[in-house]
Design a protein around this motif. Structure first.
Motif, PDB file in Angstrom:
ATOM      1  N   MET A   1      14.657 -87.484 -10.249  1.00 36.71           N
ATOM      2  CA  MET A   1      14.600 -86.029  -9.897  1.00 36.71           C
ATOM      3  C   MET A   1      16.642 -85.852 -10.128  1.00 36.71           C
ATOM      4  O   MET A   1      17.160 -86.659  -9.170  1.00 36.71           O
ATOM      5  N   ILE A   2      17.415 -85.620 -11.223  1.00 34.54           N
ATOM      6  CA  ILE A   2      18.675 -85.446 -10.989  1.00 34.54           C
ATOM      7  C   ILE A   2      18.743 -84.112 -10.200  1.00 34.54           C
ATOM      8  O   ILE A   2      18.108 -82.896 -11.159  1.00 34.54           O
ATOM      9  N   LEU A   3      19.813 -83.617  -9.461  1.00 32.69           N
ATOM     10  CA  LEU A   3      20.271 -82.509  -8.589  1.00 32.69           C
ATOM     11  C   LEU A   3      21.506 -81.326  -9.551  1.00 32.69           C
ATOM     12  O   LEU A   3      22.160 -82.486  -9.769  1.00 32.69           O
ATOM     13  N   ASP A   4      20.970 -80.101  -9.773  1.00 33.42           N
ATOM     14  CA  ASP A   4      21.909 -79.514 -10.212  1.00 33.42           C
ATOM     15  C   ASP A   4      22.767 -78.704  -8.708  1.00 33.42           C
ATOM     16  O   ASP A   4      22.263 -78.607  -8.444  1.00 33.42           O
ATOM     17  N   PRO A   5      24.012 -78.903  -9.050  1.00 35.94           N
ATOM     18  CA  PRO A   5      24.869 -78.497  -7.654  1.00 35.94           C
ATOM     19  C   PRO A   5      24.248 -76.492  -7.429  1.00 35.94           C
ATOM     20  O   PRO A   5      24.273 -76.465  -6.381  1.00 35.94           O
ATOM     21  N   ASN A   6      24.378 -76.300  -8.815  1.00 38.34           N
ATOM     22  CA  ASN A   6      24.310 -75.088  -8.025  1.00 38.34           C
ATOM     23  C   ASN A   6      22.730 -74.672  -7.934  1.00 38.34           C
ATOM     24  O   ASN A   6      22.843 -73.474  -6.938  1.00 38.34           O
ATOM     25  N   LEU A   7      21.901 -75.175  -7.409  1.00 38.33           N
ATOM     26  CA  LEU A   7      20.752 -75.264  -6.695  1.00 38.33           C
ATOM     27  C   LEU A   7      21.139 -75.066  -5.313  1.00 38.33           C
ATOM     28  O   LEU A   7      20.351 -74.787  -4.526  1.00 38.33           O
ATOM     29  N   GLU A   8      21.642 -75.340  -4.602  1.00 43.33           N
ATOM     30  CA  GLU A   8      22.329 -76.166  -3.364  1.00 43.33           C
ATOM     31  C   GLU A   8      22.657 -74.829  -2.759  1.00 43.33           C
ATOM     32  O   GLU A   8      22.459 -74.486  -1.874  1.00 43.33           O
ATOM     33  N   GLN A   9      23.698 -73.055  -3.982  1.00 42.94           N
ATOM     34  CA  GLN A   9      23.336 -72.076  -3.131  1.00 42.94           C
ATOM     35  C   GLN A   9      22.227 -71.430  -2.524  1.00 42.94           C
ATOM     36  O   GLN A   9      21.560 -70.392  -2.030  1.00 42.94           O
ATOM     37  N   PHE A  10      20.582 -71.835  -2.813  1.00 36.89           N
ATOM     38  CA  PHE A  10      19.662 -71.667  -2.460  1.00 36.89           C
ATOM     39  C   PHE A  10      19.141 -72.294  -0.931  1.00 36.89           C
ATOM     40  O   PHE A  10      17.592 -72.513  -1.024  1.00 36.89           O
ATOM     41  N   ALA A  11      19.645 -73.920  -0.889  1.00 40.38           N
ATOM     42  CA  ALA A  11      19.089 -74.203   0.264  1.00 40.38           C
ATOM     43  C   ALA A  11      19.369 -74.447   1.737  1.00 40.38           C
ATOM     44  O   ALA A  11      21.216 -73.428   1.391  1.00 40.38           O
ATOM     45  N   THR A  12      19.146 -74.510   2.656  1.00 37.92           N
ATOM     46  CA  THR A  12      19.763 -74.724   3.884  1.00 37.92           C
ATOM     47  C   THR A  12      20.315 -76.308   3.666  1.00 37.92           C
ATOM     48  O   THR A  12      19.780 -76.930   2.702  1.00 37.92           O
ATOM     49  N   ASP A  13      20.911 -75.959   4.733  1.00 38.86           N
ATOM     50  CA  ASP A  13      22.029 -77.474   4.986  1.00 38.86           C
ATOM     51  C   ASP A  13      20.483 -78.964   5.349  1.00 38.86           C
ATOM     52  O   ASP A  13      20.340 -79.865   4.379  1.00 38.86           O
ATOM     53  N   SER A  14      19.322 -78.458   5.323  1.00 38.51           N
ATOM     54  CA  SER A  14      18.386 -79.075   5.689  1.00 38.51           C
ATOM     55  C   SER A  14      17.477 -79.538   4.539  1.00 38.51           C
ATOM     56  O   SER A  14      18.206 -81.376   4.227  1.00 38.51           O
ATOM     57  N   GLN A  15      17.475 -78.339   3.694  1.00 40.41           N
ATOM     58  CA  GLN A  15      16.788 -78.544   2.499  1.00 40.41           C
ATOM     59  C   GLN A  15      17.771 -78.932   1.417  1.00 40.41           C
ATOM     60  O   GLN A  15      17.103 -79.946   1.142  1.00 40.41           O
ATOM     61  N   TRP A  16      18.774 -78.999   1.651  1.00 34.11           N
ATOM     62  CA  TRP A  16      19.387 -79.683   0.325  1.00 34.11           C
ATOM     63  C   TRP A  16      19.529 -80.782   1.164  1.00 34.11           C
ATOM     64  O   TRP A  16      19.585 -82.781   0.152  1.00 34.11           O
ATOM     65  N   GLU A  17      20.588 -82.001   2.346  1.00 32.89           N
ATOM     66  CA  GLU A  17      19.820 -82.948   2.477  1.00 32.89           C
ATOM     67  C   GLU A  17      18.185 -83.186   2.014  1.00 32.89           C
ATOM     68  O   GLU A  17      18.320 -84.811   1.134  1.00 32.89           O
ATOM     69  N   LYS A  18      17.139 -83.430   1.910  1.00 31.76           N
ATOM     70  CA  LYS A  18      16.259 -83.636   1.234  1.00 31.76           C
ATOM     71  C   LYS A  18      16.666 -83.633   0.438  1.00 31.76           C
ATOM     72  O   LYS A  18      16.030 -84.936  -0.629  1.00 31.76           O
ATOM     73  N   LEU A  19      16.766 -82.730  -0.824  1.00 28.87           N
ATOM     74  CA  LEU A  19      17.052 -83.210  -2.344  1.00 28.87           C
ATOM     75  C   LEU A  19      17.728 -84.026  -2.725  1.00 28.87           C
ATOM     76  O   LEU A  19      17.818 -84.681  -3.246  1.00 28.87           O
ATOM     77  N   LYS A  20      19.157 -84.018  -1.370  1.00 29.32           N
ATOM     78  CA  LYS A  20      20.262 -84.800  -1.645  1.00 29.32           C
ATOM     79  C   LYS A  20      19.244 -86.945  -1.544  1.00 29.32           C
ATOM     80  O   LYS A  20      19.839 -87.156  -2.501  1.00 29.32           O
ATOM     81  N   ALA A  21      18.267 -86.669  -0.589  1.00 35.66           N
ATOM     82  CA  ALA A  21      17.726 -88.179  -0.453  1.00 35.66           C
ATOM     83  C   ALA A  21      16.968 -88.439  -1.355  1.00 35.66           C
ATOM     84  O   ALA A  21      16.339 -89.523  -2.200  1.00 35.66           O
ATOM     85  N   LEU A  22      16.530 -87.535  -2.178  1.00 33.94           N
ATOM     86  CA  LEU A  22      15.259 -86.862  -3.636  1.00 33.94           C
ATOM     87  C   LEU A  22      16.646 -87.942  -4.284  1.00 33.94           C
ATOM     88  O   LEU A  22      15.525 -88.515  -5.007  1.00 33.94           O
ATOM     89  N   GLU A  23      16.773 -87.196  -4.651  1.00 31.96           N
ATOM     90  CA  GLU A  23      17.953 -87.662  -6.283  1.00 31.96           C
ATOM     91  C   GLU A  23      17.948 -89.028  -5.774  1.00 31.96           C
ATOM     92  O   GLU A  23      17.880 -90.133  -6.384  1.00 31.96           O
ATOM     93  N   GLU A  24      18.713 -89.124  -4.520  1.00 33.62           N
ATOM     94  CA  GLU A  24      19.055 -91.178  -4.037  1.00 33.62           C
ATOM     95  C   GLU A  24      17.606 -92.229  -4.211  1.00 33.62           C
ATOM     96  O   GLU A  24      17.756 -92.763  -4.698  1.00 33.62           O
ATOM     97  N   GLY A  25      16.749 -91.366  -3.585  1.00 35.92           N
ATOM     98  CA  GLY A  25      15.508 -92.211  -3.869  1.00 35.92           C
ATOM     99  C   GLY A  25      14.126 -92.876  -4.578  1.00 35.92           C
ATOM    100  O   GLY A  25      13.839 -93.597  -5.023  1.00 35.92           O
ATOM    101  N   GLY A  26      14.939 -91.510  -5.619  1.00 35.70           N
ATOM    102  CA  GLY A  26      13.898 -91.335  -6.821  1.00 35.70           C
ATOM    103  C   GLY A  26      12.560 -90.657  -6.669  1.00 35.70           C
ATOM    104  O   GLY A  26      11.854 -90.573  -7.182  1.00 35.70           O
ATOM    105  N   SER A  27      11.658 -90.520  -5.346  1.00 37.65           N
ATOM    106  CA  SER A  27      10.408 -90.168  -5.078  1.00 37.65           C
ATOM    107  C   SER A  27      10.779 -89.934  -3.665  1.00 37.65           C
ATOM    108  O   SER A  27      11.063 -89.711  -3.109  1.00 37.65           O
ATOM    109  N   GLU A  28       9.440 -88.356  -3.574  1.00 41.44           N
ATOM    110  CA  GLU A  28       9.224 -88.166  -2.367  1.00 41.44           C
ATOM    111  C   GLU A  28       9.223 -89.103  -1.207  1.00 41.44           C
ATOM    112  O   GLU A  28       9.478 -89.260  -0.588  1.00 41.44           O
ATOM    113  N   ARG A  29       8.712 -90.350  -1.642  1.00 48.38           N
ATOM    114  CA  ARG A  29       8.088 -91.102  -0.801  1.00 48.38           C
ATOM    115  C   ARG A  29       9.967 -92.026   0.091  1.00 48.38           C
ATOM    116  O   ARG A  29       9.802 -91.666   0.324  1.00 48.38           O
TER     117      ARG A  29
END
Length: 91
Positions: A1-29
């Motif tokens: 998943m490639i994150l668009d930085p504009n999505l950060e405005q719709f996320a809590t800090d915790s959600q954004w941390e999870k999405l950044k990890a998703l970008e880094e990890g390549g999958s939910e797992r």
């Protein structure tokens, strides 16, 4: 998943941390392993942010099919996510 930085405005800090990890990890797992959480926590964060972003963006930026929802800008997808099928009622 490639994150668009504009999505950060719709996320809590915790959600954004999870999405950044998703970008880094390549999958939910992969993201769950990075953060030491269950993969469902990653999926819930992704769904919540995309839903909030979809409500806050102009309709021409959102495309939906039976199985996919995409948020687009300039004809390019910012993020895509599978749509969950609604359970069929028995009867």
């Amino acid at each position: 998943m490639i994150l668009d930085p504009n999505l950060e405005q719709f996320a809590t800090d915790s959600q954004w941390e999870k999405l950044k990890a998703l970008e880094e990890g390549g999958s939910e797992r992969g993201a769950a392993k990075i953060l030491g959480v269950h993969k469902s926590a990653i999926g819930r964060a992704k769904k919540a942010v995309l839903s909030k972003a979809a409500r806050g963006m102009p309709p021409n930026m959102i495309s939906r099919t039976n199985s996919l929802m995409a948020i687009e800008y300039g004809g390019h997808p910012l993020c895509t996510t599978p749509r969950l099928a609604k359970p069929k009622s028995s009867g």
